[in-house]
Design a protein around this motif. Sequence first.
Motif, PDB file in Angstrom:
ATOM      1  N   ALA A   1      -0.475 -32.399  14.640  1.00 10.41           N
ATOM      2  CA  ALA A   1      -1.823 -31.891  14.364  1.00 10.41           C
ATOM      3  C   ALA A   1      -2.594 -31.665  15.658  1.00 10.41           C
ATOM      4  O   ALA A   1      -3.300 -30.655  15.803  1.00 10.41           O
ATOM      5  N   LEU A   2      -2.478 -32.584  16.602  1.00  9.24           N
ATOM      6  CA  LEU A   2      -3.174 -32.430  17.883  1.00  9.24           C
ATOM      7  C   LEU A   2      -2.678 -31.202  18.634  1.00  9.24           C
ATOM      8  O   LEU A   2      -3.471 -30.404  19.151  1.00  9.24           O
ATOM      9  N   VAL A   3      -1.364 -31.037  18.696  1.00 11.12           N
ATOM     10  CA  VAL A   3      -0.792 -29.917  19.441  1.00 11.12           C
ATOM     11  C   VAL A   3      -1.132 -28.591  18.776  1.00 11.12           C
ATOM     12  O   VAL A   3      -1.531 -27.626  19.437  1.00 11.12           O
ATOM     13  N   VAL A   4      -1.006 -28.537  17.450  1.00  9.68           N
ATOM     14  CA  VAL A   4      -1.269 -27.297  16.722  1.00  9.68           C
ATOM     15  C   VAL A   4      -2.721 -26.876  16.874  1.00  9.68           C
ATOM     16  O   VAL A   4      -3.039 -25.697  17.049  1.00  9.68           O
ATOM     17  N   LEU A   5      -3.607 -27.845  16.830  1.00  7.20           N
ATOM     18  CA  LEU A   5      -5.031 -27.537  16.970  1.00  7.20           C
ATOM     19  C   LEU A   5      -5.323 -26.927  18.332  1.00  7.20           C
ATOM     20  O   LEU A   5      -6.163 -26.029  18.457  1.00  7.20           O
TER      21      LEU A   5
ATOM     22  N   PRO B   1       6.617 -28.626  24.803  1.00  8.07           N
ATOM     23  CA  PRO B   1       6.302 -29.657  25.811  1.00  8.07           C
ATOM     24  C   PRO B   1       5.196 -30.605  25.384  1.00  8.07           C
ATOM     25  O   PRO B   1       5.292 -31.814  25.638  1.00  8.07           O
ATOM     26  N   LEU B   2       4.141 -30.109  24.733  1.00  9.37           N
ATOM     27  CA  LEU B   2       3.060 -31.001  24.321  1.00  9.37           C
ATOM     28  C   LEU B   2       3.508 -31.940  23.214  1.00  9.37           C
ATOM     29  O   LEU B   2       3.188 -33.139  23.231  1.00  9.37           O
ATOM     30  N   TYR B   3       4.256 -31.430  22.236  1.00  7.82           N
ATOM     31  CA  TYR B   3       4.706 -32.305  21.157  1.00  7.82           C
ATOM     32  C   TYR B   3       5.627 -33.389  21.681  1.00  7.82           C
ATOM     33  O   TYR B   3       5.493 -34.571  21.339  1.00  7.82           O
TER      34      TYR B   3
END
Length: 581
Positions: free
Chosen positions: A369-373, A205-207
Amino acid sequence: MVVFPERYWDKVKNEVFLLSDSEERDTRFSSVSNSQNNYRLSYLAFVAFALAYFWIYLPQGFSPLDDAYLSALGQRISGGEKMYVDFYYLRTPLSPWIQSLWIDILGSHYTHLVSRIIWAIQLCATIVIASLIYRRWLSAIALAIVLCATLVYSSLLFAFPWYTYDGMFFTALFASFIFQKRMFVAGVFAGLAFLSKQGFVALIPLYFALSFLETRSAGDSVARWWKNTLVTSSGALVVALVAVLALDASLPMICNNIFVLPKAINDLPLSFLLYQDLPETFLNVWPYAIPLLIIVALPLRVRWKTIALSLWLVFSWTAMTELAATLPQALTLVTFVSVGYFFFSNLRDIRGLTPEAPARQLLKFSALALVVLYVAGFNYNGWVFSYIGGVISLPALALWFSAGGQKVRISNAGVIGFSVLALSLALVVHHDFPYKGMARAELNVPFATPALSGLFADSTTVEEIDGLVSSVQRRTNPEDYVLAFPDPASLSFIANRRAWGPIQWYYEREFDSAMAQESVRLLSESPPALIVLNDPEYIPETPRFDTLYQAIYDNFELVDTVGPFHILMPRCSEESLQIDQ
């Protein structure tokens, strides 16, 4: 002396180093043209660095707290116990399943060093898989240095199997297949990431929320976006359904372990499921993060930003007495804010570009990168452990750092400069502050315990752990049940005994009063053959611990002491009767 023609050096610079800022070779956001042979050299250099790095650090240190915790859970499953039924596990089930599989395959050969070697291979594979996405923007030498910096940074604290590393491995595969537009397969790996740790449920959902912003900014139709979202989600749902069917537990029992208990035990609001950290973390990190944010975001040439970053490190070194504790959080916060800033500020420049355009590809990588972090830090500690997401986020920060600002082209020289600084700093921190251990020079005593064969620690730790295992093994048989309260959670694994009770690790964030009462009841109904109390003077003074502590001393008697460990057996046992006499 052989003199090469000038055009030879131009070829080397353009094809291997790719440091030229010429308009033909380095347009904004463009992918560089590099040969597969040059990338092979990058990966060979990375493998050589990884071998040297792990040869030095992998056998060093042992923490009775976290080390071999998952292996002990895997041992219980291999012994026939059922997760969520016979014992609590407040996460999704894949990581203990993986450990049980290795135990079934290797048997007694699956020592803790072997588990670390498998972890190291998995981490290197994760970094290489992620690099298949971003290497298009890098030269061969820049790629090699980024890979090495990412390895050290993403292994700063833990050096053993852990659920977040399992989740990151599958997340890297998710990202790779997203870029290949194989959405269902990507969804399968997103589902496997979720099965490693429940925080990864936010991955899809975030990605796709960030992907929607990119789609709308480019002026594309949202129909394809909807299709990709649904197909990817269906892949994840299939995996989750298979896992539920494979578990011999009811759905309410599974949901209680995974979603209800982590929140309830810690008395945290519903927002805990969205952001799991404490406010003081930000207060501690901001003084270190603000200068880095300014340096990264300033629209200066890379050389000036590199000089500014170097000066900040040199002049602030003596004041940064808690550098080891703050570096992962500070760099994580810098990465999150900086990559987020560049992602949103560049959305307006992609209108009309095709999905394959380099600018859009870089924005997709930044969204990942934002979601994974974020998802890497889920479970109690938020930013503290988000550094594990550096396998994707650190290269993203290096790319944006080298851009020098919104309108400046990405420079391989900047990527190399930033990565060398990050690698150097991470090596210093990792060398001086081993996880839960002594100075590196003192980690030179080998363990005698077979399960810890090949590992080295300080003399005190080795003497205590070896003595504890020896005492437990003298007093019990392999089929006997033993309890470690509140830790070491790995006792059953390193002593080759069966773990007693519904709680593997009596960590204050992992059990509540009801679970403690359940353990008290079982202590009287089917007591363990032996209990190990780890330094009773330091057991937290809370009702949960007090209840268990009292029940233990009401029914068990001290028979031995090894360092901080108190060894107790039931009062009716032969040894305790001999002590009474």
